[in-house]
Write a protein that holds these residues in place. Structure first.
Motif, mmCIF file in Angstrom:
data_model
loop_
_atom_site.group_PDB
_atom_site.id
_atom_site.type_symbol
_atom_site.label_atom_id
_atom_site.label_comp_id
_atom_site.label_asym_id
_atom_site.label_seq_id
_atom_site.Cartn_x
_atom_site.Cartn_y
_atom_site.Cartn_z
ATOM 1 N N GLN A 13 -16.171 -51.079 4.340
ATOM 2 C CA GLN A 13 -15.924 -49.953 3.709
ATOM 3 C C GLN A 13 -16.035 -50.416 2.676
ATOM 4 N N GLU B 42 -15.102 -53.205 1.248
ATOM 5 C CA GLU B 42 -14.376 -53.974 2.062
ATOM 6 C C GLU B 42 -14.586 -54.749 3.324
ATOM 7 N N ARG C 151 -14.275 -56.873 13.168
ATOM 8 C CA ARG C 151 -14.775 -55.420 14.167
ATOM 9 C C ARG C 151 -15.348 -56.758 15.810
ATOM 10 N N ASN D 204 -10.538 -60.012 3.348
ATOM 11 C CA ASN D 204 -8.978 -60.010 4.369
ATOM 12 C C ASN D 204 -8.265 -61.437 4.571
ATOM 13 N N ASP E 232 -2.512 -56.410 -0.569
ATOM 14 C CA ASP E 232 -3.120 -55.767 0.466
ATOM 15 C C ASP E 232 -2.052 -54.634 0.104
ATOM 16 N N ASP E 233 -1.742 -53.295 1.075
ATOM 17 C CA ASP E 233 -0.791 -52.597 1.702
ATOM 18 C C ASP E 233 0.701 -52.766 1.333
ATOM 19 N N LYS F 192 -2.058 -46.820 2.497
ATOM 20 C CA LYS F 192 -2.260 -45.813 3.004
ATOM 21 C C LYS F 192 -1.262 -44.715 3.491
ATOM 22 N N GLU G 64 -8.681 -39.198 2.582
ATOM 23 C CA GLU G 64 -8.969 -39.292 3.361
ATOM 24 C C GLU G 64 -9.444 -37.797 3.214
ATOM 25 N N TYR H 77 -11.252 -42.705 4.568
ATOM 26 C CA TYR H 77 -12.483 -41.877 5.135
ATOM 27 C C TYR H 77 -13.616 -40.930 4.483
HETATM 28 P P1 C2E Z 1 -6.353 -52.629 5.714
HETATM 29 O O1 C2E Z 1 -6.953 -54.615 5.055
HETATM 30 O O2 C2E Z 1 -5.420 -52.812 5.386
HETATM 31 O O3 C2E Z 1 -7.513 -52.421 6.191
HETATM 32 C C1 C2E Z 1 -7.198 -50.705 5.705
HETATM 33 C C2 C2E Z 1 -7.630 -50.463 6.679
HETATM 34 O O4 C2E Z 1 -7.435 -49.380 6.751
HETATM 35 C C3 C2E Z 1 -8.762 -50.606 7.904
HETATM 36 O O5 C2E Z 1 -7.699 -50.620 9.236
HETATM 37 C C4 C2E Z 1 -9.485 -49.009 7.561
HETATM 38 O O6 C2E Z 1 -10.280 -49.109 8.544
HETATM 39 C C5 C2E Z 1 -8.561 -48.429 7.260
HETATM 40 N N1 C2E Z 1 -8.660 -46.943 6.942
HETATM 41 C C6 C2E Z 1 -9.401 -47.475 5.138
HETATM 42 N N2 C2E Z 1 -9.464 -45.870 5.125
HETATM 43 C C7 C2E Z 1 -8.960 -44.895 6.369
HETATM 44 C C8 C2E Z 1 -8.609 -43.625 5.947
HETATM 45 O O7 C2E Z 1 -8.959 -43.210 5.287
HETATM 46 N N3 C2E Z 1 -7.377 -43.172 7.023
HETATM 47 C C9 C2E Z 1 -7.221 -44.409 7.921
HETATM 48 N N4 C2E Z 1 -6.279 -44.208 8.602
HETATM 49 N N5 C2E Z 1 -7.558 -45.899 8.410
HETATM 50 C C10 C2E Z 1 -8.002 -45.852 7.106
HETATM 51 P P2 C2E Z 1 -8.778 -51.817 10.090
HETATM 52 O O8 C2E Z 1 -10.482 -52.324 9.807
HETATM 53 O O9 C2E Z 1 -8.325 -50.960 11.609
HETATM 54 O O10 C2E Z 1 -8.413 -53.151 9.312
HETATM 55 C C11 C2E Z 1 -6.663 -52.346 9.984
HETATM 56 C C12 C2E Z 1 -6.244 -54.029 8.765
HETATM 57 O O11 C2E Z 1 -6.671 -55.729 10.040
HETATM 58 C C13 C2E Z 1 -6.710 -54.361 7.908
HETATM 59 O O12 C2E Z 1 -5.547 -53.987 7.397
HETATM 60 C C14 C2E Z 1 -6.649 -56.432 8.217
HETATM 61 O O13 C2E Z 1 -5.163 -56.263 7.579
HETATM 62 C C15 C2E Z 1 -6.748 -56.623 8.997
HETATM 63 N N6 C2E Z 1 -7.948 -57.248 9.217
HETATM 64 C C16 C2E Z 1 -9.307 -56.335 9.068
HETATM 65 N N7 C2E Z 1 -10.171 -57.402 8.886
HETATM 66 C C17 C2E Z 1 -9.817 -58.542 8.723
HETATM 67 C C18 C2E Z 1 -10.165 -60.159 8.495
HETATM 68 O O14 C2E Z 1 -11.431 -59.974 8.221
HETATM 69 N N8 C2E Z 1 -9.464 -60.536 8.167
HETATM 70 C C19 C2E Z 1 -8.262 -60.554 8.467
HETATM 71 N N9 C2E Z 1 -7.588 -61.885 7.907
HETATM 72 N N10 C2E Z 1 -7.625 -59.643 8.249
HETATM 73 C C20 C2E Z 1 -8.249 -58.619 8.329
#
Ligand code: C2E
Ligand code: MG
Ligand code: MG
Length: 481
Positions: free
Chosen positions: A253, A266, A270, A320, A382-383, A406, A442, A461
Motif C-alpha cells: 500500500q 507498506e 494476503r 509489520n 503502529d496503530d 485510522k 479515505e 484508500y
Molecule cells: P496495519 O499494519 O495497521 O495495516 C493497516 C491496515 O489498514 C491494513 O489492513 C490496510 O489494508 C488497512 N487500511 C489501509 N488504508 C485504509 C483505509 O483508508 N481505510 C480502511 N478502512 N482501512 C485501511 P490489513 O491489510 O487487513 O491488515 C490488518 C493488520 O494485519 C495490519 O494492520 C497488521 O497489523 C497485520 N498485518 C498485515 N500484514 C502483516 C504482516 O506481514 N506481518 C504482521 N505481523 N502483521 C501483518
C-alpha cells in the motif's frame, strides 16, 4: 515392608524401601547397642518417609502438587462425582481453574530466570494459602486449581481478589516488576465435563479464548467456544500448508509524502484460501502468534519484501513485525541472515511494531529495538492511540515514526478529541525528532486535517489500496513522472 502399605506403587517406592531399610538397620544397631530409643528411630523413619512422599508428589519450586499427583486427585474427585450421580446421591461439584502467567517468557528473558522463579513461587504460595483450593503446577508457568464451588459469582469475586493480592505483592518488588498478571480458564464438573482429560481440555479452551481476547481475563468455558477453537485450529493447519505451498502473497500500500510523492510502501500479507475466500491478515497473524509459526511467517514476509524491493525498487518498504516476534531472540539473527542472503540493505526498511507492544516493552525488547536501529532499520509505532498510550513513555523510545491509528484519522473532520489528540501527537513527535504518519485516509478532508495536525506522511484508500508489487510500481512511476 508391611509398614509401607498400599502406597508403595508410587515413585516414592524406592525411597520408602530405603527408609524401611534404614529403619531396620538403625533398629538392629540400636537394639544391639541400646543407644537409640525406638521412638527416635521411628521419628527418623517417618521424617524420611515424609520427605520421600513430598519428593514424589510436590513440585519443588512452587510447593504445589506436581502434575501427576494433581491429576490423580482430580481423577479421584471426578470419579466420586460420577459414582454418586449413578447412585442418585447429592454430589460435591467442583470447578477447575487453569492459570497461565501472562508474558512469562518476557519476565524470564527481560528480568532474568530468578524473577520468573519468584513469580511462580509467589503464585504457588498464595494458591496454597487459599482455603478449600487444591493447587497443582502442571508445568512451566501453568497452574491448575480445584475449587469446591461452581457458582460463577462467588468464584469470580474470590479469583479477582486472589489476582489483585498476587499482583500487589509482585509489582511491589523490584525483581518481579515485569509481572503483568495471569489469564485464567475456568470449567466446572459435572456441568462441562465428566472426566479429568475433558475438564482440563475445556478449561484450556476457555484459557485460549481468554488469551486471544487480550490477557488478564478470567474466562468461563462455554460450548460455543469449541466451534471458535476448532476454527482457529483449522486456520493454523491451513496456514501451515499455505506456507509450505507458497500460497501467501505480499501486497503493497502506498504511503505518500507532503507533495504527494511515493515515500514508501507498506507490505501487507494476503492469503486467499482454497475456496477463493480471503482470510483477513489480523485473523491469521493472531493464530500464528499462538505458536512458533509466527517466526516462519515473519521470515517469509521479510524474504519476500527483500525480493520485491530488488525487483521493483520502492523508495522504502515498511514491514509489520508482530509483538511475538519482537519478544524472542530469533528476530535479529533472522533479519541479518535474510538481508545477507538477498543482498539487501536494512536502511531501505521500516519495521512497524504495534504501539501496545512497544509501550509495554521490557528492557530486552528495548535492547532489540536499539539493535535493529543500529543495523539501519527505522522503527514505526503502529496503530498509535489504540492502547493506553502514555506520551511520557514516548520520550525514551527508539522510534522514528508514529502511525496514528485510522480510528482517529477517520474522525478528524468532525471529532474535536481526535483533532486535539492528533495535534498533540504531532507536537510531541516534532519535539522528539519523530515523524507522524496518518493511516486510514479515505477523503481529501481527512488528508487536509491530518496535514494541519502535523502529519508528514499519509496512507489510506485515498492514495491507494494494497496491491501486488507491479501494480504499485506503476503508481510509483506516475508519482515520479
Ligand atoms: P496495519 O499494519 O495497521 O495495516 C493497516 C491496515 O489498514 C491494513 O489492513 C490496510 O489494508 C488497512 N487500511 C489501509 N488504508 C485504509 C483505509 O483508508 N481505510 C480502511 N478502512 N482501512 C485501511 P490489513 O491489510 O487487513 O491488515 C490488518 C493488520 O494485519 C495490519 O494492520 C497488521 O497489523 C497485520 N498485518 C498485515 N500484514 C502483516 C504482516 O506481514 N506481518 C504482521 N505481523 N502483521 C501483518
Ligand atoms: Mg502496519
Ligand atoms: Mg496500523
Amino acid at each position: 515392608m508391611a509398614l509401607i502399605g498400599p502406597r508403595a506403587e508410587t515413585t516414592a517406592d524406592v525411597s520408602f524401601a530405603s527408609a524401611a531399610a534404614l529403619c531396620s538397620a538403625l533398629a538392629s544397631a540400636a537394639l544391639i547397642s541400646h543407644v537409640l530409643p525406638f521412638t527416635s528411630i521411628w521419628r527418623q523413619f517417618r521424617a524420611q518417609r515424609e520427605k520421600a512422599e513430598r519428593r514424589a508428589n510436590i513440585d519443588d519450586l512452587s510447593g504445589c502438587l506436581n502434575r501427576r499427583r494433581f491429576m490423580e486427585i482430580l481423577d479421584q474427585r471426578l470419579s466420586d462425582i460420577t459414582s454418586r450421580q449413578i447412585r442418585r446421591q447429592q454430589t460435591q461439584d467442583l470447578t477447575l481453574l487453569l492459570i497461565d502467567v501472562d508474558h512469562f517468557k518476557m519476565i524470564n528473558d527481560g528480568f532474568g530466570h530468578a524473577s520468573g522463579d519468584d513469580v511462580l513461587r509467589a503464585l504457588g504460595r498464595r494458591a496454597l494459602a487459599e482455603s478449600g483450593w487444591t493447587a497443582g503446577r502442571l508445568g512451566g508457568d501453568e497452574f491448575a486449581i480445584i475449587v469446591d464451588d461452581t457458582d460463577h459469582r462467588s468464584l469470580d469475586h474470590r479469583i479477582r481478589r486472589f489476582c489483585q493480592e498476587l499482583a500487589a505483592e509482585l509489582r511491589d518488588k523490584e525483581k518481579t516488576r515485569g509481572y503483568q498478571g495471569v489469564s485464567i480458564g475456568v470449567a466446572s464438573a459435572p456441568a462441562d465435563a465428566a472426566n479429568s482429560h475433558d475438564l482440563l481440555n475445556k478449561a484450556d479452551v476457555a484459557l485460549y479464548v481468554g488469551k486471544r481476547n487480550g490477557r488478564g481475563n478470567i474466562t468461563y468455558y462455554h460450548k460455543d467456544m469449541e466451534r471458535e477453537h476448532a476454527e482457529q485450529r483449522q486456520i493454523a493447519r491451513d496456514l501451515q500448508a499455505a506456507l509450505l505451498l507458497d500460497q501467501l502473497e505480499l501486497h503493497y500500500q502506498p504511503i505518500v509524502g507532503l507533495d504527494g510523492e511515493l515515500a514508501a510502501v507498506e507490505a501487507l500479507l494476503r492469503w486467499r484460501n482454497n475456496v477463493g475466500g480471503y482470510v483477513p491478515p489480523d485473523k491469521f497473524v493472531r493464530v500464528a502468534e499462538q505458536s512458533d509459526m509466527i517466526d516462519r511467517l515473519g521470515e517469509w514476509v521479510f524474504r519476500r519484501a527483500c525480493r520485491d524491493l530488488k525487483a521493483v525498487d520502492f523508495p522504502r518498504v515498511s514491514v509489520n513485525v508482530s509483538g511475538a516476534q519482537l519478544k524472542n531472540d530469533r528476530l535479529v539473527p533472522m533479519l541479518r541472515t535474510v538481508l545477507r542472503e538477498t543482498r539487501c540493505d536494512a536502511s531501505r526498511f521500516t519495521l512497524e511494531i504495534t504501539e501496545t507492544v512497544v509501550l509495554r516493552a521490557t528492557p530486552a525488547v528495548l535492547r532489540t529495538l536499539r539493535e535493529l536501529r543500529a543495523m539501519g532499520f527505522l522503527i514505526a509505532l503502529d496503530d498509535f492511540g489504540t492502547g493506553n498510550n502514555s506520551f511520557a513513555l514516548l520520550r525514551d523510545l527508539p522510534v522514528d515514526f508514529i502511525k496514528i491509528d485510522k480510528s482517529y484519522t477517520q474522525r478528524l473532520e468532525t471529532d474535536k478529541i481526535s483533532q486535539v489528540f492528533v495535534t498533540a501527537v504531532g507536537e510531541i513527535a516534532k519535539a522528539l525528532g519523530m515523524s507522524v504518519v496518518a493511516e486510514g485516509i479515505e477523503t481529501e478532508e481527512q488528508h487536509a486535517c491530518a496535514r494541519i495536525a502535523g502529519a508528514v506522511r499519509f496512507q489510506g484508500y485515498l492514495h491507494g489500496k494494497a496491491q501486488p508489487p507491479r501494480a504499485v510500481a506503476s503508481i510509483a512511476g506516475q508519482a515520479a513522472g
